[in-house]
Design an enzyme around this catalytic site. Structure first.
Site, PDB file in Angstrom:
ATOM      1  N   ARG A 155       6.773 -30.590  23.608  1.00 27.41           N
ATOM      2  CA  ARG A 155       7.014 -31.213  22.288  1.00 27.41           C
ATOM      3  C   ARG A 155       8.323 -31.993  22.220  1.00 27.41           C
ATOM      4  NH1 ARG A 155       5.023 -26.169  20.908  1.00 27.41           N
ATOM      5  NH2 ARG A 155       2.833 -26.266  20.354  1.00 27.41           N
ATOM      6  N   LYS A 179      10.425 -47.128  21.692  1.00 29.96           N
ATOM      7  CA  LYS A 179       8.962 -47.265  21.799  1.00 29.96           C
ATOM      8  C   LYS A 179       8.563 -46.817  23.189  1.00 29.96           C
ATOM      9  CE  LYS A 179       7.622 -51.114  18.833  1.00 29.96           C
ATOM     10  NZ  LYS A 179       7.048 -52.470  18.858  1.00 29.96           N
ATOM     11  N   GLU A 235      12.659 -62.967  26.891  1.00 26.38           N
ATOM     12  CA  GLU A 235      13.054 -62.103  25.759  1.00 26.38           C
ATOM     13  C   GLU A 235      14.439 -62.513  25.250  1.00 26.38           C
ATOM     14  OE1 GLU A 235      10.971 -60.031  24.347  1.00 26.38           O
ATOM     15  OE2 GLU A 235       9.531 -59.387  25.873  1.00 26.38           O
ATOM     16  N   LYS A 278      18.918 -55.814  18.839  1.00 25.42           N
ATOM     17  CA  LYS A 278      17.816 -54.851  18.811  1.00 25.42           C
ATOM     18  C   LYS A 278      18.255 -53.572  18.100  1.00 25.42           C
ATOM     19  CE  LYS A 278      13.787 -53.085  20.814  1.00 25.42           C
ATOM     20  NZ  LYS A 278      12.843 -53.146  21.909  1.00 25.42           N
ATOM     21  N   GLU A 306       8.889 -49.652  12.753  1.00 26.29           N
ATOM     22  CA  GLU A 306       8.223 -50.941  12.620  1.00 26.29           C
ATOM     23  C   GLU A 306       7.315 -51.042  11.403  1.00 26.29           C
ATOM     24  OE1 GLU A 306       7.349 -52.893  16.378  1.00 26.29           O
ATOM     25  OE2 GLU A 306       5.618 -53.827  15.464  1.00 26.29           O
ATOM     26  N   ARG A 327      11.269 -54.899  11.990  1.00 28.25           N
ATOM     27  CA  ARG A 327      11.156 -54.747  13.459  1.00 28.25           C
ATOM     28  C   ARG A 327      10.008 -55.589  14.030  1.00 28.25           C
ATOM     29  NH1 ARG A 327      11.714 -49.211  17.155  1.00 28.25           N
ATOM     30  NH2 ARG A 327      11.393 -50.279  19.129  1.00 28.25           N
ATOM     31  N   ASN A 383       8.500 -59.171  17.653  1.00 28.06           N
ATOM     32  CA  ASN A 383       7.279 -59.552  18.366  1.00 28.06           C
ATOM     33  C   ASN A 383       7.062 -61.053  18.396  1.00 28.06           C
ATOM     34  OD1 ASN A 383       6.104 -57.009  19.155  1.00 28.06           O
ATOM     35  ND2 ASN A 383       5.938 -56.598  16.969  1.00 28.06           N
ATOM     36  N   HIS A 385       4.745 -62.731  20.905  1.00 29.13           N
ATOM     37  CA  HIS A 385       3.979 -61.695  21.598  1.00 29.13           C
ATOM     38  C   HIS A 385       2.488 -61.685  21.238  1.00 29.13           C
ATOM     39  CE1 HIS A 385       7.916 -60.393  22.812  1.00 29.13           C
ATOM     40  NE2 HIS A 385       7.438 -59.371  23.493  1.00 29.13           N
ATOM     41  N   HIS A 417       0.510 -61.416  24.467  1.00 25.51           N
ATOM     42  CA  HIS A 417      -0.325 -60.254  24.829  1.00 25.51           C
ATOM     43  C   HIS A 417      -1.770 -60.675  25.081  1.00 25.51           C
ATOM     44  CE1 HIS A 417       2.588 -57.129  22.877  1.00 25.51           C
ATOM     45  NE2 HIS A 417       2.814 -57.256  24.171  1.00 25.51           N
ATOM     46  N   HIS A 450       4.794 -60.123  32.002  1.00 28.03           N
ATOM     47  CA  HIS A 450       4.874 -60.001  30.545  1.00 28.03           C
ATOM     48  C   HIS A 450       5.773 -61.103  29.940  1.00 28.03           C
ATOM     49  CE1 HIS A 450       5.170 -58.185  26.586  1.00 28.03           C
ATOM     50  NE2 HIS A 450       6.485 -58.144  26.697  1.00 28.03           N
TER      51      HIS A 450
HETATM   52  N1  LIG Z   1       9.199 -50.137  24.935  1.00 33.12           N
HETATM   53  C1  LIG Z   1       9.446 -51.354  24.540  1.00 33.12           C
HETATM   54  O1  LIG Z   1      10.048 -51.586  23.486  1.00 33.12           O
HETATM   55  C2  LIG Z   1       9.031 -52.501  25.415  1.00 33.12           C
HETATM   56  C3  LIG Z   1       9.486 -53.794  25.143  1.00 33.12           C
HETATM   57  C4  LIG Z   1       9.138 -54.821  26.008  1.00 33.12           C
HETATM   58  C5  LIG Z   1       8.319 -54.567  27.120  1.00 33.12           C
HETATM   59  N2  LIG Z   1       7.896 -53.287  27.336  1.00 33.12           N
HETATM   60  C6  LIG Z   1       7.061 -52.981  28.502  1.00 33.12           C
HETATM   61  O2  LIG Z   1       7.849 -53.206  29.663  1.00 33.12           O
HETATM   62  C7  LIG Z   1       7.000 -53.566  30.757  1.00 33.12           C
HETATM   63  C8  LIG Z   1       7.571 -54.796  31.428  1.00 33.12           C
HETATM   64  O3  LIG Z   1       8.853 -54.459  31.879  1.00 33.12           O
HETATM   65  P1  LIG Z   1       9.462 -55.113  33.212  1.00 33.12           P
HETATM   66  O4  LIG Z   1       9.370 -56.572  33.105  1.00 33.12           O
HETATM   67  O5  LIG Z   1      10.746 -54.445  33.454  1.00 33.12           O
HETATM   68  O6  LIG Z   1       8.371 -54.701  34.304  1.00 33.12           O
HETATM   69  P2  LIG Z   1       8.424 -53.648  35.514  1.00 33.12           P
HETATM   70  O7  LIG Z   1       8.889 -52.347  35.070  1.00 33.12           O
HETATM   71  O8  LIG Z   1       7.079 -53.736  36.153  1.00 33.12           O
HETATM   72  O9  LIG Z   1       9.525 -54.280  36.480  1.00 33.12           O
HETATM   73  C9  LIG Z   1       9.297 -55.538  37.040  1.00 33.12           C
HETATM   74  C10 LIG Z   1       9.344 -55.491  38.581  1.00 33.12           C
HETATM   75  O10 LIG Z   1      10.693 -55.492  38.976  1.00 33.12           O
HETATM   76  C11 LIG Z   1      10.949 -54.383  39.834  1.00 33.12           C
HETATM   77  N3  LIG Z   1      12.327 -54.000  39.566  1.00 33.12           N
HETATM   78  C12 LIG Z   1      12.859 -53.554  38.402  1.00 33.12           C
HETATM   79  N4  LIG Z   1      14.186 -53.450  38.510  1.00 33.12           N
HETATM   80  C13 LIG Z   1      14.512 -53.816  39.769  1.00 33.12           C
HETATM   81  C14 LIG Z   1      15.730 -53.937  40.482  1.00 33.12           C
HETATM   82  N5  LIG Z   1      16.909 -53.691  39.896  1.00 33.12           N
HETATM   83  N6  LIG Z   1      15.682 -54.335  41.771  1.00 33.12           N
HETATM   84  C15 LIG Z   1      14.498 -54.641  42.366  1.00 33.12           C
HETATM   85  N7  LIG Z   1      13.316 -54.586  41.729  1.00 33.12           N
HETATM   86  C16 LIG Z   1      13.326 -54.169  40.457  1.00 33.12           C
HETATM   87  C17 LIG Z   1       9.922 -53.352  39.460  1.00 33.12           C
HETATM   88  O11 LIG Z   1       9.712 -52.441  40.503  1.00 33.12           O
HETATM   89  C18 LIG Z   1       8.712 -54.259  39.197  1.00 33.12           C
HETATM   90  O12 LIG Z   1       8.109 -54.607  40.422  1.00 33.12           O
HETATM   91  C19 LIG Z   1       5.621 -53.792  30.174  1.00 33.12           C
HETATM   92  O13 LIG Z   1       4.833 -52.662  30.469  1.00 33.12           O
HETATM   93  C20 LIG Z   1       5.870 -53.882  28.675  1.00 33.12           C
HETATM   94  O14 LIG Z   1       4.775 -53.427  27.913  1.00 33.12           O
HETATM   95  C21 LIG Z   1       8.237 -52.267  26.533  1.00 33.12           C
END
Ligand SMILES: NC(=O)c1ccc[n+]([C@@H]2O[C@H](COP(=O)([O-])OP(=O)(O)OC[C@H]3O[C@@H](n4cnc5c(N)ncnc54)[C@H](O)[C@@H]3O)[C@@H](O)[C@H]2O)c1
Length: 375
Positions: free
Chosen positions: A124, A146, A188, A238, A248, A252, A256, A259, A263, A276
């Site tokens: 939990r 999130k 972003e 943020k 949200e 908030r 988006n 997005h 998406h 993304h």
């Molecule tokens: N929670 C939220 O508020 C929120 C907001 C925006 C996006 N997201 C989510 O985040 C994800 C996208 O995030 P992302 O772009 O970081 O993708 P990711 O986590 O897949 O990372 C991108 C790539 O970079 C590599 N990587 C990351 N850091 C590295 C480093 N320092 N050195 C070498 N390689 C590295 C990872 O292994 C991966 O291959 C999506 O799933 C999206 O839905 C969440």
């Protein structure tokens, strides 16, 4: 003990869950700093194969006086699923982690989202720390609580709001990120610049103009001396938005921007064509075109947004091969839908965005058509 340089500390002040975002260099190597946020002798690090090869051995040495377990997930959005989540639960249960354990997410947005969801549900809810390693995760995904995994029928469909105890941003780790993933994070950053306008928009434009032709992230960091400041300003924005509207129900949703179409484009191509941030970049251009038609956004700002995306070497157009009707249908799973009505984040001017539920199908169609390559 390895020294670190703190660039900025930002507090996210929430009624029950306040926490700091620490931004600096060398943070990942500083035992005293990391251990400040651990509450017991147990830790579970969640990471992926890529990050593990770069950072896990040295990171684990600073936790050597604790019970430190590790889950190394395969790398990729397609592994943001219930199987990965179960792998984390199994490690926690089989290694007898108690309610005072700490989960540390060491990775990009994918690792952060899965580990956060695991932390929010294991017994939990247990202590959780975000160590975001991609630019996208540093400026966006790691802040605000999130968490989610994907369902075969939809992205981020299973999740929770669960705030970390700290977000520790080490800018040094960006050097191993691929340029393509780094640029995806810039989408972003451009989103925040449009949302607040003013000095941030000017500074982002200057940074992008100076770095358009760089070939590596290290070169980007050498040419631009203000990325750390820009990361901090994005986190600050943020944090302020999340403070006003943690779950949200209002403001908030403005985060988006870009997005809704982004998406839909990701889903249309089964997450295979764009990262993304790249899909969001096309979504930002579509939002600008739609804003021009719907609320009179000046053509100059539409051009400026297009130019920023161009300078960041991000995609801006919808390929001709995309069926716009199918894309429109995919927008029906958007989380901003209220009373069955799709709501778009639109732009009146720089620093002036709002949520609009009155966009007609005709205007949406026209905006999407003019975003198609070659139009
Ligand atoms: N929670 C939220 O508020 C929120 C907001 C925006 C996006 N997201 C989510 O985040 C994800 C996208 O995030 P992302 O772009 O970081 O993708 P990711 O986590 O897949 O990372 C991108 C790539 O970079 C590599 N990587 C990351 N850091 C590295 C480093 N320092 N050195 C070498 N390689 C590295 C990872 O292994 C991966 O291959 C999506 O799933 C999206 O839905 C969440």
């Amino acid at each position: 003990m390895a020294k670190y340089k703190l660039v900025r500390e930002i507090d996210v002040r929430l009624a029950d869950n306040s926490y700091p975002i620490l931004i600096g260099q060398g943070i990942l190597q500083n035992k005293e700093l990391i251990c400040r946020f651990l509450v017991s002798k147990q830790v579970l690090i969640v990471t992926n194969t890529t990050l593990a090869s770069f950072y896990l051995p040295s990171f684990m040495t600073i936790l050597s006086d604790r019970q430190c377990d590790v889950v190394i997930l395969p790398d990729g959005e397609e592994y943001k699923n219930s199987a990965s989540l179960n792998q984390i639960y199994e490690a926690l249960i089989s290694k007898a982690h108690h309610r005072d354990t700490t989960l540390i997410a060491l990775g990009g947005g994918v690792v952060g989202d899965i580990a956060g969801f695991a932390a929010s549900t294991y017994q939990r809810g247990v202590n959780f720390i975000q160590i975001p390693t991609s630019l996208l995760a540093q400026v966006d995904a790691s802040v605000g609580g999130k968490t989610a995994i994907n369902h075969p029928l939809g992205k981020n469909m299973i999740g929770s709001f669960y705030q970390p105890k700290a977000v520790l941003i080490d800018l040094e780790v960006l050097k191993t990120l691929s340029l393509r993933h780094f640029r995806a994070g810039l989408a972003e950053v451009i989103k925040y610049a449009i949302l607040v306008g003013g000095a941030l928009l000017d500074d982002v434009r200057t940074m992008l103009a100076a770095t358009t032709d760089v070939k590596t992230v290290s070169e980007f960091l050498e040419v631009s001396d203000n990325l750390s400041d820009i990361v901090a300003r994005c986190c600050q924005i943020k944090a302020e938005v999340v403070q006003q509207d943690e779950r949200e129900s209002g403001v908030r949703a403005l985060l988006n921007l870009g997005h809704t179409v982004g998406h839909a484009l990701e889903a249309y191509t089964h997450y295979s064509q764009w990262l993304h941030g790249e899909a969001v970049a096309i979504g930002l251009y579509c939002a600008a075109l739609l804003s021009h038609l719907q609320c009179g956004l000046k053509q100059d700002l539409v051009n400026e947004i297009d130019e920023l995306l161009f300078l960041a070497r991000l995609p801006r157009r919808i390929p001709v091969s995309v069926d716009l009707n199918a894309l429109r249908i995919l927008m029906n799973t958007d989380k901003k839908i209220k009373n069955n009505t799709l709501r778009f984040v639109l732009i009146r001017g720089e620093g002036d965005c709002f949520l609009d539920g009155q966009v007609t199908e005709t205007k949406l169609e026209a905006a999407l058509e003019s975003a198609v390559e070659g139009e």
